[in-house]
Design an enzyme around this catalytic site. Structure first.
Site, PDB file in Angstrom:
ATOM      1  N   LYS A   1     -37.802 -28.494 -43.227  1.00 45.84           N
ATOM      2  CA  LYS A   1     -38.493 -28.637 -44.509  1.00 45.84           C
ATOM      3  C   LYS A   1     -38.024 -29.906 -45.215  1.00 45.84           C
ATOM      4  O   LYS A   1     -36.844 -30.067 -45.501  1.00 45.84           O
ATOM      5  CB  LYS A   1     -38.216 -27.408 -45.379  1.00 45.84           C
ATOM      6  CG  LYS A   1     -38.771 -27.493 -46.797  1.00 45.84           C
ATOM      7  CD  LYS A   1     -38.331 -26.286 -47.621  1.00 45.84           C
ATOM      8  CE  LYS A   1     -38.639 -26.451 -49.102  1.00 45.84           C
ATOM      9  NZ  LYS A   1     -38.115 -25.318 -49.903  1.00 45.84           N
TER      10      LYS A   1
ATOM     11  N   ASP B   1     -38.517 -30.871 -55.695  1.00 49.65           N
ATOM     12  CA  ASP B   1     -39.400 -29.741 -55.986  1.00 49.65           C
ATOM     13  C   ASP B   1     -39.365 -29.421 -57.472  1.00 49.65           C
ATOM     14  O   ASP B   1     -38.405 -28.833 -57.968  1.00 49.65           O
ATOM     15  CB  ASP B   1     -38.975 -28.517 -55.167  1.00 49.65           C
ATOM     16  CG  ASP B   1     -39.875 -27.321 -55.413  1.00 49.65           C
ATOM     17  OD1 ASP B   1     -41.001 -27.514 -55.900  1.00 49.65           O
ATOM     18  OD2 ASP B   1     -39.446 -26.193 -55.108  1.00 49.65           O
TER      19      ASP B   1
ATOM     20  N   LYS C   1     -40.543 -25.203 -62.570  1.00 43.31           N
ATOM     21  CA  LYS C   1     -39.199 -24.639 -62.657  1.00 43.31           C
ATOM     22  C   LYS C   1     -38.592 -24.946 -64.025  1.00 43.31           C
ATOM     23  O   LYS C   1     -38.846 -26.008 -64.595  1.00 43.31           O
ATOM     24  CB  LYS C   1     -38.286 -25.272 -61.593  1.00 43.31           C
ATOM     25  CG  LYS C   1     -38.583 -24.944 -60.154  1.00 43.31           C
ATOM     26  CD  LYS C   1     -37.612 -25.700 -59.258  1.00 43.31           C
ATOM     27  CE  LYS C   1     -37.882 -25.448 -57.777  1.00 43.31           C
ATOM     28  NZ  LYS C   1     -37.495 -24.088 -57.370  1.00 43.31           N
TER      29      LYS C   1
ATOM     30  N   ASP D   1     -33.772 -30.027 -51.689  1.00 41.85           N
ATOM     31  CA  ASP D   1     -34.807 -29.191 -51.085  1.00 41.85           C
ATOM     32  C   ASP D   1     -35.333 -29.781 -49.783  1.00 41.85           C
ATOM     33  O   ASP D   1     -36.175 -29.176 -49.138  1.00 41.85           O
ATOM     34  CB  ASP D   1     -35.957 -28.959 -52.073  1.00 41.85           C
ATOM     35  CG  ASP D   1     -36.602 -27.587 -51.900  1.00 41.85           C
ATOM     36  OD1 ASP D   1     -35.960 -26.702 -51.307  1.00 41.85           O
ATOM     37  OD2 ASP D   1     -37.747 -27.409 -52.338  1.00 41.85           O
TER      38      ASP D   1
ATOM     39  N   ASP E   1     -44.475 -22.746 -56.579  1.00 41.67           N
ATOM     40  CA  ASP E   1     -43.064 -22.994 -56.301  1.00 41.67           C
ATOM     41  C   ASP E   1     -42.632 -22.396 -54.963  1.00 41.67           C
ATOM     42  O   ASP E   1     -41.478 -22.523 -54.574  1.00 41.67           O
ATOM     43  CB  ASP E   1     -42.205 -22.434 -57.441  1.00 41.67           C
ATOM     44  CG  ASP E   1     -40.790 -22.992 -57.439  1.00 41.67           C
ATOM     45  OD1 ASP E   1     -40.571 -24.044 -56.818  1.00 41.67           O
ATOM     46  OD2 ASP E   1     -39.904 -22.376 -58.066  1.00 41.67           O
TER      47      ASP E   1
ATOM     48  N   GLU F   1     -43.715 -23.507 -52.117  1.00 42.40           N
ATOM     49  CA  GLU F   1     -44.441 -24.549 -51.379  1.00 42.40           C
ATOM     50  C   GLU F   1     -43.848 -24.847 -50.013  1.00 42.40           C
ATOM     51  O   GLU F   1     -44.540 -25.326 -49.114  1.00 42.40           O
ATOM     52  CB  GLU F   1     -44.475 -25.833 -52.212  1.00 42.40           C
ATOM     53  CG  GLU F   1     -43.261 -26.742 -52.114  1.00 42.40           C
ATOM     54  CD  GLU F   1     -41.948 -26.095 -52.549  1.00 42.40           C
ATOM     55  OE1 GLU F   1     -40.900 -26.462 -51.996  1.00 42.40           O
ATOM     56  OE2 GLU F   1     -41.958 -25.232 -53.443  1.00 42.40           O
TER      57      GLU F   1
ATOM     58  N   ARG G   1     -42.859 -22.977 -47.528  1.00 49.71           N
ATOM     59  CA  ARG G   1     -43.459 -22.246 -46.404  1.00 49.71           C
ATOM     60  C   ARG G   1     -44.855 -22.776 -46.084  1.00 49.71           C
ATOM     61  O   ARG G   1     -45.324 -22.634 -44.955  1.00 49.71           O
ATOM     62  CB  ARG G   1     -43.468 -20.753 -46.708  1.00 49.71           C
ATOM     63  CG  ARG G   1     -44.366 -20.316 -47.838  1.00 49.71           C
ATOM     64  CD  ARG G   1     -43.961 -18.957 -48.399  1.00 49.71           C
ATOM     65  NE  ARG G   1     -42.688 -19.037 -49.104  1.00 49.71           N
ATOM     66  CZ  ARG G   1     -42.075 -17.996 -49.642  1.00 49.71           C
ATOM     67  NH1 ARG G   1     -42.618 -16.790 -49.563  1.00 49.71           N
ATOM     68  NH2 ARG G   1     -40.923 -18.139 -50.268  1.00 49.71           N
TER      69      ARG G   1
END
Length: 470
Positions: free
Chosen positions: A238, A243, A250, A261, A320, A322, A324
């Site tokens: 990933k 993010d 967030k 992230d 949030d 995102e 996956r």
């Protein structure tokens, strides 16, 4: 990036001493054997050790004076129970000893010796891109019976991962992450191709495009390949370089660490370095969906339904969740190639941290032999992992009815498992698959692990590969 910074800068502190000649002895002593050992030393040395208050606690050091200065040192082993509670406890010696080469003396089980040597190398890491931070100057002679190349490759791969995670998003967006992958490829004669921007749509990576399209930093899929013979291994990481949470923004406190992230991407690149550095006989592929999840008029929205590369429709119930989404398109591509082993690494869920904390990442697999090999390798490489289940009874939680899949099931329970089940839906042709839900961050300094970015799972995978792909 600043001219003085290089991801592959020479790091002497993270390599073993080149020459054992002239190395001073570093004598390992357990608390229950300390008095007996002091009785063998010259009176002046034993008195000096006592004056230092040395009790042989794990990782403590007592210098031994000689006619020309320091002629050796004692290294406390502590008791076995204490060492079990603190990984790399003996690595403190790397920063406590004066400059020069040191050679371990004494009895230590092979696995403990391996951990001690690896911890010494990892303790040499410093992130000095933005401010100077001098590494230790004491160098260890590689202990007899250990694989020097294997240990140094793990340390170098870990340093690469840490550098990538520690670099803030201002200097580590999708373009810079691609640049790091290309530097790695150049170093090992690998090949890199990318699909970016609107080409993601024309080449059927719609969810990578949807997540990344709001940012002025172009989303992309990075594809690194190396090796032309042996079993096929594909790593998917990933690469969400920052993010914000998207339209499900967030709070500030949750956004502060989001430079990490892309920790899954950083970890698979570090693992790739270990594999290529040691010349493993396999065909390696690394896939990284690199995006920034930003907010703009073009952001994807809660309630949107996206159609994935696999053809599965996904209802977006939280922007949030995102990671996956971008992983799903990359996993679908990897699955089309049917590798012998497919591994996915991501800083994916807070639920994994609630369950196991920051230091113990879960992994998911249906393959019992793979799970056993990873668990043993995690122990052998001091890189802990904990197996969690693809719990079939929770499949209904990721099926919203209006679409094939839900990216953020309501209720909040079993979040790490439902995320893993979501990803598994995109791997249908590759029997051997595992997903790792890592944290990628060391919240407070610990032996051989300064506060900041950290690799998790890579050393265990690297150690397990010969058995898993034999």
């Amino acid at each position: 990036m600043p001219a003085a910074f290089s991801f592959f800068a020479e790091r002497p502190a993270m390599r073993f001493a080149q020459n054992a000649e002239g190395a001073r002895p570093l004598i390992m002593v357990a608390p229950d054997g300390l008095e007996a050992h002091l009785a063998t030393l010259p009176p002046a040395q034993s008195a000096f050790v006592r004056a230092q208050g040395f009790g042989a606690a794990a990782g403590t050091v007592a210098l031994l004076p000689g006619a020309l200065g320091v002629e050796g040192a004692l290294l406390g082993l502590g008791d076995p129970q204490a060492r079990e509670k603190t990984r790399f406890a003996l690595s403190s010696a790397a920063t406590a000893l004066p400059e020069g080469a040191w050679k371990l003396h004494g009895d230590l089980a092979q696995d403990a010796l391996h951990e001690a040597a690896l911890g010494w190398l990892l303790a040499g890491y410093r992130f000095a891109r933005y401010a100077p931070d001098a590494p230790p100057k004491a160098r260890l002679v590689c202990p007899d019976g250990l694989d020097r190349a294997h240990l140094e490759a793990m340390a170098a791969g870990e340093a690469f991962t840490r550098d990538l995670i520690n670099t803030p998003a201002s200097d580590m967006g999708p373009d810079e992450l691609e640049g790091a992958a290309r530097l790695l490829a150049e170093r090992h004669a690998a090949r890199v191709t990318t699909i970016s921007g609107e080409d993601l749509l024309t080449q059927n990576f719609p969810m990578i495009h949807a997540v990344g399209r709001a940012s002025p930093r172009t989303p992309r899929l990075i594809d690194l390949r190396w090796g032309d013979s042996g079993p096929a291994l594909t790593l998917v990481g990933k690469g969400v370089c920052f993010d914000t949470g998207g339209l499900n923004l967030k709070p500030g406190a949750s956004m502060g660490l989001m430079k990490k992230d892309m920790g899954g991407a950083a970890t698979v690149l570090g693992l790739a370095h270990m594999i290529m550095q040691t010349g493993a006989k396999l065909r390696l592929r690394v896939l990284i969906p690199a995006v920034e999840n930003s907010v703009s008029g073009d952001s994807f929205r809660p309630g949107d339904i996206l159609t994935s590369r696999k053809g599965l429709s996904v209802e977006v119930n939280n922007t949030d969740a995102e990671g996956r989404l971008v992983l799903a398109d990359a996993l679908a591509l990897a699955d089309e190639d049917r590798p012998d082993l497919l591994l996915c690494m991501a800083t994916l869920t807070g639920a994994a941290r609630v369950a196991l904390g920051p230091d113990l990442p879960p992994f998911f697999t249906d393959d019992e032999a793979l799970a056993a090999a990873l668990s043993q390798a995690a122990h052998d490489s001091a890189d802990p992992l904990w197996r969690m289940p693809f719990w079939a009874a929770y499949e209904s939680k990721i099926e919203p009815g209006i679409a094939d899949l839900d990216n953020a099931p309501s209720g909040g329970m079993a979040g790490s498992i439902t995320a893993a089940l979501f990803l598994r839906r995109f791997v249908t042709q590759t029997p051997r698959f595992a997903h790792f839900d890592i944290y990628g961050w060391q919240p407070a300094s610990a032996p051989a692990r300064p506060k900041g970015g950290v690799g998790q799972g890579a050393r265990a995978i690297f150690t397990a590969l010969p058995e898993v792909l034999s």
